[in-house]
Design an enzyme around this catalytic site. Structure first.
Site, PDB file in Angstrom:
ATOM      1  CG  ASP A 213      -1.969  -1.002   1.262  1.00 30.25           C
ATOM      2  OD1 ASP A 213      -1.984  -1.866   0.368  1.00 30.25           O
ATOM      3  OD2 ASP A 213      -2.808  -0.956   2.181  1.00 30.25           O
ATOM      4  CG  ASP A 214       0.283   3.804   2.367  1.00 29.30           C
ATOM      5  OD1 ASP A 214      -0.894   3.546   2.064  1.00 29.30           O
ATOM      6  OD2 ASP A 214       0.673   3.917   3.541  1.00 29.30           O
TER       7      ASP A 214
ATOM      8  CG  HIS B   7      -4.231   2.597  -0.370  1.00 25.54           C
ATOM      9  ND1 HIS B   7      -5.078   1.833   0.384  1.00 25.54           N
ATOM     10  CD2 HIS B   7      -3.325   3.119   0.509  1.00 25.54           C
ATOM     11  CE1 HIS B   7      -4.698   1.895   1.658  1.00 25.54           C
ATOM     12  NE2 HIS B   7      -3.651   2.680   1.764  1.00 25.54           N
TER      13      HIS B   7
ATOM     14  CG  HIS C 291      -3.901   7.025   3.100  1.00 23.70           C
ATOM     15  ND1 HIS C 291      -4.236   6.805   4.413  1.00 23.70           N
ATOM     16  CD2 HIS C 291      -3.310   5.894   2.679  1.00 23.70           C
ATOM     17  CE1 HIS C 291      -3.841   5.592   4.770  1.00 23.70           C
ATOM     18  NE2 HIS C 291      -3.289   5.014   3.728  1.00 23.70           N
TER      19      HIS C 291
ATOM     20  CG  HIS D 160       2.397   0.054   4.285  1.00 20.97           C
ATOM     21  ND1 HIS D 160       2.207  -0.907   5.252  1.00 20.97           N
ATOM     22  CD2 HIS D 160       1.231   0.726   4.172  1.00 20.97           C
ATOM     23  CE1 HIS D 160       0.958  -0.802   5.713  1.00 20.97           C
ATOM     24  NE2 HIS D 160       0.341   0.181   5.072  1.00 20.97           N
TER      25      HIS D 160
END
Ligand code: ZN
Length: 212
Positions: free
Chosen positions: A20-21, A71, A75, A163
């Site tokens: 993620d991210d 994602h 965020h 991540h």
């Protein structure tokens, strides 16, 4: 575009790796190098706001046989914002990824923090992918601890959360991937894991694993 690799026979167990991210200029490439070395795939749940800047990394992810998921744009906790804002977070990310990859269509969403509202369950046109092995890489920032957590918890059909923005995660992957291979796991993207197990991923539903 590249020719697809010849598909080897499936191994006894399989997991999905998820990151993620990202994408991250410093670390995504390092992770892809390890995945490629072992014929492993992953799903990268990217932020639109980062994909906008580092679109070339998205192409590298696809060239490595990996999947790109959403994602969100930047965020937010999607369960706490209006439905029109949710829609915009999702469509802006879809659009920038499509643009940066010459047409790739995102199928899956990983909601930030795993936060899902009833409206999202009713109206969202994507399956939502959670996880059941949380490496806590963002918290410990320690490659050894990340590897230890995977070794302790992983089972057939699991979805592992990591991540790709952290150097320690890129470091951990050098141990995690060969260890999983040694244990008899195929390392797949989320869509590949679901397909292998005959699991149909439906829009508006949330999934913590890739088991049937
Ligand atoms: Zn996140």
């Amino acid at each position: 575009t590249q020719e697809p690799d010849p598909t080897p026979a499936p191994r006894e167990k399989a997991v999905a790796l998820t990151f993620d991210d990202g994408p991250s200029r410093e670390n995504t490439g390092k992770i892809l190098d390890v995945l490629k070395k072992y014929g492993a795939h992953a799903t990268f749940f990217v932020l639109g706001d980062r994909a906008r800047v580092d679109g070339d990394l998205l192409k590298q992810e696809l060239e490595a046989g990996c999947e790109i998921g959403s994602h969100s744009w930047n965020h937010p906790q999607l369960s706490k914002i209006s439905w029109s804002d949710v829609k915009s977070q999702v469509s802006r990310t879809d659009n920038i990824v499509k643009k940066m990859t010459d047409g790739y269509q995102i199928k899956l969403l990983r909601p930030p923090y795993g936060a899902i509202s009833d409206t999202m369950r009713k109206k969202l046109k994507k399956p939502m992918i959670l996880w059941n092995v949380d490496t806590l890489d963002w918290k410990t920032r320690d490659a050894k601890k990340v590897f230890k957590k995977v070794k302790k918890e992983v089972k057939d059909g699991d979805i592992i959360l990591m991540h790709d923005i952290h150097a320690e995660t890129a470091e951990a992957i050098k141990q995690v991937v060969p260890w999983l291979v040694e244990q008899g796991y195929d390392i797949l993207s989320v869509s590949e894991l679901a397909e292998r197990n005959g699991k149909k991923l439906k829009a508006g539903e949330a999934y913590c694993d890739g088991k049937k």
